[in-house]
Design a protein around this motif. Structure first.
Motif, PDB file in Angstrom:
ATOM      1  N   ARG A  60       2.864   3.785   2.374  1.00  0.00           N
ATOM      2  CA  ARG A  60       3.205   4.915   3.003  1.00  0.00           C
ATOM      3  C   ARG A  60       2.118   4.931   4.191  1.00  0.00           C
ATOM      4  O   ARG A  60       2.137   5.902   4.491  1.00  0.00           O
ATOM      5  N   PRO A  61       2.366   3.947   5.329  1.00  0.00           N
ATOM      6  CA  PRO A  61       1.739   4.403   6.641  1.00  0.00           C
ATOM      7  C   PRO A  61       2.035   5.191   7.611  1.00  0.00           C
ATOM      8  O   PRO A  61       0.999   6.248   8.082  1.00  0.00           O
ATOM      9  N   PHE A  62       2.919   6.665   7.118  1.00  0.00           N
ATOM     10  CA  PHE A  62       3.193   7.610   8.425  1.00  0.00           C
ATOM     11  C   PHE A  62       3.356   8.481   7.479  1.00  0.00           C
ATOM     12  O   PHE A  62       4.618   9.134   7.537  1.00  0.00           O
ATOM     13  N   GLY A  63       3.730   8.262   5.637  1.00  0.00           N
ATOM     14  CA  GLY A  63       4.052   8.968   4.721  1.00  0.00           C
ATOM     15  C   GLY A  63       2.985  10.234   4.019  1.00  0.00           C
ATOM     16  O   GLY A  63       2.345  10.308   4.534  1.00  0.00           O
ATOM     17  N   VAL A  64       3.720   9.933   3.029  1.00  0.00           N
ATOM     18  CA  VAL A  64       2.898  11.326   2.586  1.00  0.00           C
ATOM     19  C   VAL A  64       1.530  10.710   1.737  1.00  0.00           C
ATOM     20  O   VAL A  64       1.935   9.685   0.852  1.00  0.00           O
ATOM     21  N   ALA A  65       0.664  11.176   1.561  1.00  0.00           N
ATOM     22  CA  ALA A  65      -0.412  10.082   0.932  1.00  0.00           C
ATOM     23  C   ALA A  65      -0.614   8.419   1.145  1.00  0.00           C
ATOM     24  O   ALA A  65      -0.412   7.949   0.738  1.00  0.00           O
ATOM     25  N   PRO A  66      -1.285   8.017   2.628  1.00  0.00           N
ATOM     26  CA  PRO A  66      -0.976   6.848   2.499  1.00  0.00           C
ATOM     27  C   PRO A  66      -1.979   6.428   1.884  1.00  0.00           C
ATOM     28  O   PRO A  66      -2.723   6.781   1.496  1.00  0.00           O
ATOM     29  N   SER A  67      -1.611   4.798   1.813  1.00  0.00           N
ATOM     30  CA  SER A  67      -2.230   3.739   0.658  1.00  0.00           C
ATOM     31  C   SER A  67      -3.225   2.950   1.467  1.00  0.00           C
ATOM     32  O   SER A  67      -2.171   2.437   1.334  1.00  0.00           O
ATOM     33  N   LEU A  68      -3.946   2.480   1.612  1.00  0.00           N
ATOM     34  CA  LEU A  68      -4.863   1.634   2.099  1.00  0.00           C
ATOM     35  C   LEU A  68      -5.473   0.199   0.698  1.00  0.00           C
ATOM     36  O   LEU A  68      -6.300   1.321   0.085  1.00  0.00           O
ATOM     37  N   SER A  69      -5.236  -1.028   0.533  1.00  0.00           N
ATOM     38  CA  SER A  69      -6.423  -1.720   0.168  1.00  0.00           C
ATOM     39  C   SER A  69      -6.546  -2.781   0.715  1.00  0.00           C
ATOM     40  O   SER A  69      -6.020  -3.099   1.310  1.00  0.00           O
ATOM     41  N   ALA A  70      -7.946  -3.532  -0.118  1.00  0.00           N
ATOM     42  CA  ALA A  70      -8.231  -4.090   0.583  1.00  0.00           C
ATOM     43  C   ALA A  70      -9.019  -4.866   0.184  1.00  0.00           C
ATOM     44  O   ALA A  70     -10.012  -4.178  -1.054  1.00  0.00           O
ATOM     45  N   ASP A  71      -9.863  -6.268   0.535  1.00  0.00           N
ATOM     46  CA  ASP A  71     -11.818  -6.366   0.186  1.00  0.00           C
ATOM     47  C   ASP A  71     -12.085  -6.939   1.336  1.00  0.00           C
ATOM     48  O   ASP A  71     -11.707  -7.427   2.193  1.00  0.00           O
ATOM     49  N   LEU A  72     -13.226  -6.559   0.740  1.00  0.00           N
ATOM     50  CA  LEU A  72     -14.388  -6.479   2.477  1.00  0.00           C
ATOM     51  C   LEU A  72     -15.194  -7.325   1.911  1.00  0.00           C
ATOM     52  O   LEU A  72     -16.289  -7.772   0.577  1.00  0.00           O
TER      53      LEU A  72
END
Length: 692
Positions: free
Chosen positions: A507-519
């Motif tokens: 949901r990049p431009f939706g409600v509550a956007p969510s990002l997942s990643a490994d660093l």
């Protein structure tokens, strides 16, 4: 047209039947007729009773019909009853005025006046009145005048054209002519003004409220074919059709359409026109299936000022994309063609358009060009802009060459956009619009070259990071509101590197956007890092990982992080490993830790900094609780006030040299919001020294 109107058409026929059976009426005359057929309806089991006192000026008329059927108008109902005082006037005129009932419904007032040349009747309830006029010279024609008539009286006729619609309110005024010749189409024509109209469907996919307007109408129907011509103005009100929500302005909107419906099929509109000032002008044709789903559409749209379109026509679709506060300026021409429920062709001509997200997520200025989409033969087009912003980050002008065919929109060549002192290069973009129940799908490659992290940090309100961001994502895929990235990104920051992998965004431009990643962190200069956060100074090199990072609405909800110093890198680069008294205090505060020493413990508070051998800390976040850890296990702190033995601790800082310093944590479960508060306090220097 209306159910009351049908009653007006039937009663004169029944009165005529009375005369046929009462040549020499007695005190009470009765007649029973199996069936009476008129141009619009058939009455079954008709009973007429007339009681007349000899020499009196009037008698009592009672009329009943067991069943009435008017298939062209959609009416089938039972138990029609009318009772009134029948009066004979001059020149053979008859008058009767009394209550009319049908079933258990609320009664109406029916008044009828007829002679050899004409029939006049009126039906009323409160302020609502419907008047009927028929002339013997033109037996196929009936004139109907309406004043504040409830739209609900037309429920059955509307059901003929649209069975799913349920009327909720509204009134009608105007005049109609009903032409009902034998064995020919029934025609209803005239002018109607509607006020406060409301309706909906059982699944709420189509609804309206407060609609008003005035229209010239020509409706014709047979069992095989119905046609409709409508020409007039809508003014005020709102309606919903699927995801399309329309809020009409106070100024008149001209609507013109021609429609036809064959048998049990859906409505087709070979021509329609919509005129809403400078905001929207539309012309085209449309067709719906029997379930009122759009089957075909060919439309041309023009707007000299797109600013009103958001609130009047686009808020439904924009709301689904969380863009309900999108600001729009400029002019637009648009062509769309849909066949078999699928988009076949689309083309837009953009004239100095500005699009700005009200939440500050993006902004495009000076959009120009004529992008084209085709589901068949290839077409080429171009889109360009003067500049814009993405999450507050400026990007420069660009030209996007496009090619479309077989239902896809592609880049003809890579597009490079200057931003953040570096560049973003988009490659191999392929976009498929929503079709066949599937949402939009997109695929592209992305290369980032030397983006200035300092500018990024400043725009996002982060601490004053320094460095560059570079990397290449061979393929990014967007589907079902989820953006997944293959490959990874590399950030050169604080003298070391941060590798980002397994990156995805929901949901990049939706409600509550969510990002997942490994660093993965390697050889980060801790002196530069702690200086930015005003945490106190720590010199050395930092390695570590942050796995399973998940941000919801840009706030962390889960991760598994482990950070530790790299002694080999420090030795290789001849970096002294020292930690300041303030940094020790902050680490102790954040990690619920204590710092302890050996014989020098009482003297620790006299020193500004200390040597250390290793530093390590970990946090596994889940359900707003951080499970803390360190370099290795440490002995328990000893019995507490109630002589209960404490749990073993974990070493965060392992000292070296004199005075020897060790920082040990004892609370392995820390509330995440509390931990964030402690980090914020430490970065502001609000932690008070504590020496143990």
């Amino acid at each position: 047209m209306l159910r009351p109107m049908l009653i007006l058409l039937l009663v004169p026929a029944c009165l005529g039947a009375t005369d046929a059976h009462a040549a020499d009426p007695p005190r009470v005359a009765q007649a029973r007729i199996a069936r009476i057929t008129t141009a619009v309806a058939t009455l079954h089991d008709v009973r007429v009773r007339l009681a007349w006192v000899p020499g009196a000026d009037q008698g009592e008329l009672s009329l009943q019909a067991g069943r009435v059927e008017a298939p062209d108008l959609g009416y089938r109902y039972r138990d029609l009853r009318w009772q009134c005082p029948l009066q004979r006037g001059d020149n053979g005129t008859w008058r009767c005025d009394g209550p009319l009932r049908s079933g258990d419904g609320e009664p109406l007032r029916l008044a009828v006046a007829l002679d050899d040349a004409s029939t006049d009747a009126s039906l009323s309830r409160g302020r609502a009145a419907l008047r009927l006029q028929r002339r013997a010279a033109t037996p196929d024609d009936t004139r109907i005048d309406l004043a504040r008539v409830p739209l609900a009286w037309a429920r059955a006729l509307l059901a003929q054209a649209w069975p799913e619609a349920k009327l909720q309110g509204g009134t009608l005024d105007g005049g109609l002519k009903v032409h009902a010749p034998t064995a020919q189409p029934l025609q209803v024509a005239g002018t109607l003004a509607v006020s406060g109209a409301g309706f909906d469907t059982p699944d709420a996919s189509i609804a309206a409220q407060g609609l008003g307007g005035r229209f010239a109408i020509d409706y014709r129907t047979t069992p095989e074919l119905s046609t409709l011509a409508l020409d007039g103005n809508l003014q005020g009100g709102e309606f919903l059709a699927g995801n399309a929500y329309v809020s009409l302005p106070a100024t008149p909107v001209q609507l013109r359409l021609q429609g036809r419906k064959a048998g049990e099929g859906g409505w087709e509109f070979p021509a329609f026109a919509w005129r809403d000032g400078d905001a929207l002008v539309a012309d085209g044709s449309a067709a719906f299936d029997a379930d009122a789903d759009l089957r075909a559409l060919d439309v041309r749209l023009h707007s000299n000022d797109i600013a009103p379109l958001r609130d009047r026509y686009l808020s439904g679709w924009l709301g689904l994309a969380s863009l309900s506060d999108l600001e729009m300026r400029g002019a637009l021409d648009l062509q769309l063609r849909i066949a078999d429920g699928r988009l076949q062709q689309a083309g837009a001509d953009l004239h100095d358009i500005t699009l700005a997200d009200g939440k500050g997520r993006f902004r495009f200025e000076g959009l120009e060009g004529a992008p084209r989409f085709s589901s068949g033969e290839p077409v080429q087009s171009t889109l360009r802009w003067r500049g814009g912003q993405l999450y507050g980050l400026d990007f420069a002008a660009a030209t996007v060459p496009l090619r479309s065919g077989n239902g896809e929109l592609r880049l003809r060549e890579a597009v490079e956009v200057q931003a953040l002192g570096g560049s973003l290069r988009f490659e191999d973009l392929v976009l498929r619009p929503p079709a066949a129940g599937e949402g939009m799908r997109m695929r592209f490659g992305l290369a980032l070259d030397r983006l200035d992290i300092g500018r990024l940090a400043q725009s996002l309100g982060w601490p004053a990071f320094r460095g560059q961001l570079s990397g290449r994502i061979p393929t990014a895929r967007y589907q079902d509101e989820r953006l997944d990235f293959d490959g990874g990104l590399t950030m050169q920051v604080f003298g070391g590197t941060v590798q980002v992998s397994a990156l995805s965004l929901e949901r990049p431009f939706g409600v509550a956007p969510s990002l997942s990643a490994d660093l993965a962190l390697d050889d980060i200069d801790m002196l530069a890092l702690t200086g930015v956060f005003d945490f106190g100074s720590i010199s050395g090199k930092l390695d570590g990982r942050i796995g399973g990072l998940r941000l919801v609405d840009w706030g962390a909800t889960a991760f598994d992080a482990e950070l530790h110093t790299d002694l080999d890198a420090a030795r290789r680069e001849r970096v002294r490993q020292r930690i300041s008294q303030r940094a020790v205090q902050n680490i102790s505060s954040v990690g619920d830790a204590s710092f302890v020493g050996s014989l020098q413990g009482r003297l620790i508070g006299l020193f500004d900094d200390f040597g250390y051998r290793r530093i390590g800390i970990s946090c596994r976040l889940a359900n707003e609780v951080c499970e803390m850890g360190g370099l290795h296990a440490a002995p328990a702190a000893g019995p507490g006030p109630d002589n209960a033995r404490s749990e073993p601790g974990f070493t965060i800082v392992e000292g070296a040299g004199l005075p020897r310093l060790t920082v040990v944590g004892y609370n392995r479960l820390v509330d995440w919001p509390t931990l964030l508060e402690r980090l914020a306090a430490a970065s502001k220097g609000e932690v008070k020294p504590v020496v143990q």
